[in-house]
Design an enzyme around this catalytic site. Sequence first.
Site, PDB file in Angstrom:
ATOM      1  N   ILE A  21       0.865  -2.688  -0.419  1.00 55.03           N
ATOM      2  CA  ILE A  21      -0.426  -3.142   0.068  1.00 55.03           C
ATOM      3  C   ILE A  21      -0.137  -4.333   1.390  1.00 55.03           C
ATOM      4  CG2 ILE A  21       0.038  -5.384  -1.474  1.00 55.03           C
ATOM      5  CD1 ILE A  21      -2.910  -5.219  -2.459  1.00 55.03           C
ATOM      6  N   GLY A  27       1.294  -3.556   4.064  1.00 57.17           N
ATOM      7  CA  GLY A  27       1.224  -2.969   5.372  1.00 57.17           C
ATOM      8  C   GLY A  27      -0.057  -2.828   5.934  1.00 57.17           C
ATOM      9  N   SER A  33      10.383 -12.113  -0.678  1.00 54.39           N
ATOM     10  CA  SER A  33      11.005 -12.597   0.461  1.00 54.39           C
ATOM     11  C   SER A  33      11.222 -14.128   0.370  1.00 54.39           C
ATOM     12  CB  SER A  33      10.272 -12.214   1.681  1.00 54.39           C
ATOM     13  OG  SER A  33      10.666 -12.636   2.733  1.00 54.39           O
ATOM     14  N   SER A  34      12.373 -14.323   1.215  1.00 52.43           N
ATOM     15  CA  SER A  34      12.556 -16.085   1.419  1.00 52.43           C
ATOM     16  C   SER A  34      11.576 -16.657   2.317  1.00 52.43           C
ATOM     17  CB  SER A  34      13.904 -16.130   1.727  1.00 52.43           C
ATOM     18  OG  SER A  34      14.401 -15.601   2.895  1.00 52.43           O
ATOM     19  N   ASP A  54       9.058  -3.129  -6.568  1.00 51.82           N
ATOM     20  CA  ASP A  54       9.605  -2.430  -5.259  1.00 51.82           C
ATOM     21  C   ASP A  54       9.877  -0.958  -5.783  1.00 51.82           C
ATOM     22  OD1 ASP A  54      11.904  -1.132  -3.969  1.00 51.82           O
ATOM     23  OD2 ASP A  54      11.783  -3.084  -2.836  1.00 51.82           O
ATOM     24  N   SER A  97       8.898   3.447   6.581  1.00 46.77           N
ATOM     25  CA  SER A  97       8.108   4.557   7.138  1.00 46.77           C
ATOM     26  C   SER A  97       8.608   4.771   8.720  1.00 46.77           C
ATOM     27  CB  SER A  97       6.677   4.340   7.068  1.00 46.77           C
ATOM     28  OG  SER A  97       6.437   3.020   7.532  1.00 46.77           O
ATOM     29  N   TYR A 100      18.442   4.521   2.234  1.00 47.04           N
ATOM     30  CA  TYR A 100      17.336   3.901   1.816  1.00 47.04           C
ATOM     31  C   TYR A 100      16.158   4.304   1.810  1.00 47.04           C
ATOM     32  CZ  TYR A 100      14.079  -0.356   1.643  1.00 47.04           C
ATOM     33  OH  TYR A 100      13.316  -0.982   1.366  1.00 47.04           O
ATOM     34  N   THR A 131       2.781  12.824   5.338  1.00 50.73           N
ATOM     35  CA  THR A 131       2.672  12.606   6.527  1.00 50.73           C
ATOM     36  C   THR A 131       2.578  13.715   7.501  1.00 50.73           C
ATOM     37  OG1 THR A 131       4.104  11.661   8.458  1.00 50.73           O
ATOM     38  CG2 THR A 131       5.204  12.265   6.393  1.00 50.73           C
ATOM     39  N   GLU A 147       4.755  14.151   9.927  1.00 54.82           N
ATOM     40  CA  GLU A 147       6.141  14.553  10.132  1.00 54.82           C
ATOM     41  C   GLU A 147       6.835  15.439   9.131  1.00 54.82           C
ATOM     42  OE1 GLU A 147       8.298  12.887  12.292  1.00 54.82           O
ATOM     43  OE2 GLU A 147       6.647  11.736  13.411  1.00 54.82           O
ATOM     44  N   TYR A 171      13.228  10.692   7.277  1.00 53.07           N
ATOM     45  CA  TYR A 171      11.949  10.254   6.821  1.00 53.07           C
ATOM     46  C   TYR A 171      11.042  11.341   6.289  1.00 53.07           C
ATOM     47  CZ  TYR A 171       6.838   8.638   7.104  1.00 53.07           C
ATOM     48  OH  TYR A 171       5.873   8.424   6.517  1.00 53.07           O
ATOM     49  N   LYS A 214       9.633  12.538   2.568  1.00 56.51           N
ATOM     50  CA  LYS A 214       8.274  12.482   2.360  1.00 56.51           C
ATOM     51  C   LYS A 214       7.863  13.882   1.829  1.00 56.51           C
ATOM     52  CE  LYS A 214       6.027   8.843   3.155  1.00 56.51           C
ATOM     53  NZ  LYS A 214       5.119   8.025   2.366  1.00 56.51           N
ATOM     54  N   ARG A 256      -0.634  -2.431  13.189  1.00 54.14           N
ATOM     55  CA  ARG A 256       0.489  -1.700  12.994  1.00 54.14           C
ATOM     56  C   ARG A 256       1.724  -2.379  13.317  1.00 54.14           C
ATOM     57  NH1 ARG A 256       2.650   3.100  11.285  1.00 54.14           N
ATOM     58  NH2 ARG A 256       2.051   4.735  12.470  1.00 54.14           N
TER      59      ARG A 256
END
Length: 345
Positions: free
Chosen positions: A9, A11, A35-36, A59, A93, A104, A136, A138, A160, A164, A195
């Site tokens: 959300i 992104g 996140s810190s 996550d 992505s 990862y 995608t 890709e 990637y 996908k 972006r």
Amino acid sequence: MKVGFITGITGQDGSYLAELLLEKGYVVHGIIRRSSTYNNTSRIDHLMKHPSLHLHYGDLTDGAGLSVCLAKIRSRYGETLERLEIYNLGAQSHVKVSFEIPEYTSETSGIGTLKLLEAIRSNNLESIVRFYQASTSELYGLVQEVPQSETTPFYPRSPYGVAKLYSFWMTKNYREAYGMFACNGILYNHESPRRGHSFVTRKITIGLGKILRGEADRLVMGNLDSLRDWGYAKDFVEGMWRMLQQDQPDDYVLSTGEMHSVREFIEKAFALRDFHIRWKGDGLEEVGYDEITGRELIFIDPKYFRPAEVEQLLGNSTKARTLLDWCHDTTFDQLVKMMVDHDCG
């Protein structure tokens, strides 16, 4: 009650989709990674006080956490929850980066989809969930035909793309095996002022802004001749939503049907700020310079090349235009100007 759940959300696509759903009267839930620092929600900061937006820590690599999150949503609304739209936009992505962190990338962009699908099943939500998987262009990679449609064979050329591809087929499998309303949206490149900074279009417009402000004297690029089908992200999230409003689930290509090169994007962006880029030299020695002043501005560095390049992508979105009544309203030139105006003032 209209309820949406968005991974990714924070992104580009997730933020535009959250806006769209809230405008349509949805209650929107989204997961964010802890996140810190506090800048990881910058794209949705303007929505944070909306009474219908609810964020959860989570996550895609944590299947148990996803299951707990969906259980909380179901418990919150009880029997009034007749339909839950889930949009899986979360992923690692960046294609170039996926070669550097393939494991990862596979965990988030591939196995993460499976974990989310299983979280739906473990909560017995199959009958009320409508699931959107962010696929995608890709997937097509080393393209087997031009343009590419829903029936074009896949040939991914990056970790990637391969991850996908796993997600695409897992989504299709759960649709056929468990009767889930699950759709794949095969989206071609879609850009915006939101972006990420390391993606090529934003890298160009941010780099131009730095040159104009005297913060840099050059823009360093990789492959200038890659051809892409570029659209506007806000137009594309409308297509995502339309897929989940149909009577039957299916897979759709969303694209503009036009190809433009990285070189052309640079030329159009720089022209908007009165740089008339011309080119000299070949290969790694090629340089882009301003025709009026002779100033050298664009340089090539092989570190930005992919180990396996995708030379061209061009989508055929006839199916989406016909069955979803979807269209893209923003032209390539309008998109370039929008991003230049945002990043260059």
